[in-house]
Write an enzyme that holds these catalytic residues in place. Structure first.
Site, PDB file in Angstrom:
ATOM      1  CG  HIS A 105     -23.384  11.112 -25.046  1.00  0.00           C
ATOM      2  ND1 HIS A 105     -23.052  10.210 -26.019  1.00  0.00           N
ATOM      3  CD2 HIS A 105     -22.318  11.934 -24.917  1.00  0.00           C
ATOM      4  CE1 HIS A 105     -21.831  10.471 -26.463  1.00  0.00           C
ATOM      5  NE2 HIS A 105     -21.356  11.504 -25.819  1.00  0.00           N
ATOM      6  CD  GLU A 272     -12.768   8.210 -29.565  1.00  0.00           C
ATOM      7  OE1 GLU A 272     -13.535   8.332 -28.584  1.00  0.00           O
ATOM      8  OE2 GLU A 272     -13.085   8.527 -30.718  1.00  0.00           O
ATOM      9  CG  ASP A 300     -14.335   5.985 -25.867  1.00  0.00           C
ATOM     10  OD1 ASP A 300     -14.692   5.188 -24.970  1.00  0.00           O
ATOM     11  OD2 ASP A 300     -14.954   7.028 -26.130  1.00  0.00           O
ATOM     12  CG  ASP A 313     -15.722   8.064 -33.852  1.00  0.00           C
ATOM     13  OD1 ASP A 313     -14.697   8.021 -33.146  1.00  0.00           O
ATOM     14  OD2 ASP A 313     -16.610   8.933 -33.708  1.00  0.00           O
TER      15      ASP A 313
HETATM   16  C1  XUL Z   1     -16.294  12.342 -29.528  1.00  0.00           C
HETATM   17  C2  XUL Z   1     -16.254  11.223 -28.574  1.00  0.00           C
HETATM   18  C3  XUL Z   1     -17.413  11.151 -27.635  1.00  0.00           C
HETATM   19  C4  XUL Z   1     -17.051  10.749 -26.253  1.00  0.00           C
HETATM   20  C5  XUL Z   1     -18.208  10.804 -25.290  1.00  0.00           C
HETATM   21  O1  XUL Z   1     -15.245  12.372 -30.415  1.00  0.00           O
HETATM   22  O2  XUL Z   1     -15.375  10.417 -28.588  1.00  0.00           O
HETATM   23  O3  XUL Z   1     -18.350  10.304 -28.183  1.00  0.00           O
HETATM   24  O4  XUL Z   1     -16.535   9.465 -26.214  1.00  0.00           O
HETATM   25  O5  XUL Z   1     -18.807  12.037 -25.265  1.00  0.00           O
HETATM   26 CO    CO Z   2     -14.999   8.708 -27.423  1.00  0.00          CO
END
Ligand code: XUL
Ligand code: CO
Length: 441
Positions: A105, A272, A300, A313
């Site tokens: 980011h 993700e 992701d 995560d």
């Molecule tokens: C949040 C997430 C972020 C995005 C990028 O849950 O996954 O990190 O991947 O902003």
């Molecule tokens: Co993400």
């Protein structure tokens, strides 16, 4: 900035050692980048990427406790030089691990200043350094994104804020973000709408907010074309957290949004799995859904804790899950220009530097196993054959073909049933499918 400091002393380049015993953990047992699987080297199928935010900004802080991860690169105060040093640590990690890509980011890599102009100047200085490191190491930027959720100005949303001034700030920030992405040769650019949603409908005009978000994306497309940035634009769905209801709920919701606003040619999806499970689907559901609609752009790669149910995560360590994901990646011929980005953090109790390596090596090896299993499944064609049989009536009969090609009518269906009577309905064989899938793991 030339620097002699070694941030991961005693750890060399991670090697492929297929015969390593279980106790030898700083090596790959399954990931062999140059090995050819189904016509492509493993590194082409598995375009691994390390995230800057968790891995180099994470401290182990949680709502109940102070930071637990003491990292040399997090120690100094927050200046541009500190930010450059932190990048040095990151590139040492990327190259020792042997990943081709990273992601960030804007606000992870450079400190914010007192004004947008100052913030942009900080970012430019750090980006110059990132470019140098990329050129020196060959590591590429898989994607960049803007943080449009941490700063308090975005508490009601960015592109969906009820305040035009905040919308404008987000636009200005993304303008710079796209310029930076172009400069660093980013292959993709991600939008995750962290605050794009609502907490209460009582104070929200949701259609107006979605119209604004679409206009925001139209401006992004226009500026991307104007400056000649060729990266793929991606939207990352997530159903909740931090807002209680986010607009980009899941893959199908985003596909519906893009088509509603005529943006479907310009954007693909960054899926993700921990967000997918948060939306109440199985691990690979959104991968399958996005791929089925031709818009699976990147992943992701992470996982959650089924016992907890929020966005933990975690590193993907399930051979079953990674095999399921890789089946769809293989079927669509790969992910490029996207990749498998480890949006994962080590647990706050995993405090050592070797844990950072173990986490990534473990996940890379798990994906390598997933690739090998999925490739064998595809080559044998047993599961695909069973699925094809299940749907054969839409290919092998006139009735089925007329439904599939859209020429059937309610009258023709009625005529068929009146003539042939009750259909024969066979078993779905779910357990047989599961048993066969498991035989490949
Ligand atoms: C949040 C997430 C972020 C995005 C990028 O849950 O996954 O990190 O991947 O902003
Ligand atoms: Co993400």
């Amino acid at each position: 900035m030339a620097e002699k400091v070694e941030y991961f002393p005693g750890i060399g380049k991670i090697q492929y050692c297929p015969d390593a015993p279980p106790t030898e953990t700083l090596c790959f047992k399954y990931y062999n980048p140059s090995e050819v699987i189904l016509g492509k080297p493993m590194s082409d199928w598995l375009r691994f990427s390390v995230v800057f935010w968790h891995t180099f900004r994470g401290t182990g802080l949680d709502p109940f406790g102070a930071p637990t991860l003491s990292r040399a690169w997090n120690r100094p105060a927050e200046t541009v030089d500190d930010a450059k040093r932190r990048l040095n640590a990151a590139f040492e990690f990327f190259t020792k691990l042997g990943v081709q890509f990273y992601t960030f980011h804007d606000r992870d890599i450079a400190p914010e200043g007192a004004s947008l102009a100052e913030t942009n100047a900080n970012l430019e200085a750090v980006v110059e350094h990132a470019l140098e490191l990329q050129q020196r190491t060959g590591v590429q930027l898989l994607w960049a994104t803007c943080n449009l959720f941490s700063n308090p100005r975005y508490m009601h949303g960015a592109a969906t804020s009820p305040l035009a001034e905040v919308f404008a700030y987000a636009g200005a920030q993304v303008k710079k973000g796209l310029e930076v992405a172009k400069k660093l040769g980013a292959l993709n650019y991600v939008f995750w709408g962290g605050r794009e949603g609502y907490a209460s409908l009582l104070n929200t005009r949701l259609r107006e907010e979605l119209d604004h978000m679409a206009n925001f994306f139209r401006m992004v497309v226009a500026y991307k074309k104007k400056i000649g940035f060729t990266g793929q634009l991606l939207i990352e769905p997530k159903p909740k957290e931090p807002t209680s209801h986010q607009y980009d709920y899941d893959a199908m919701t985003v596909i519906g949004f893009l088509r509603t606003y005529g943006l479907q040619e310009e954007f693909k999806l960054n899926i993700e799995p921990n967000h997918t499970t948060l939306a109440g689907h199985c691990h690979e559901h959104d991968i399958a859904m996005a791929s089925a609609f031709g818009c699976l752009g990147s992943v992701d790669a992470n996982t959650g804790s089924p016992e907890l149910g929020w966005d933990t995560d975690q590193f993907p360590m399930s051979v079953r899950d990674c095999t399921a994901v890789m089946r769809y990646v293989l079927a669509q011929g790969g992910l490029a220009p996207g990749g498998l980005n480890f949006d994962c953090k080590v647990r706050r109790e995993s405090t050592s530097l070797t844990d950072m390596f173990a986490a990534h090596i473990g996940a890379m090896d798990t994906f390598a196993r997933g690739l090998r299993c999925a490739a064998k499944m595809q080559q044998d064609g047993v599961l695909d054959g069973l699925v094809a049989t299940r749907y054969a009536s839409y290919r092998d009969s006139e009735l089925g073909r007329s439904i599939a090609d859209g020429t059937a009518t309610l009258e023709s269906l009625e005529a068929h049933i009146l003539k042939h009577g009750e259909p024969e309905v066979p078993s779905g064989q779910q357990e047989t499918f599961e048993l066969i899938f498991n035989r490949y793991l």
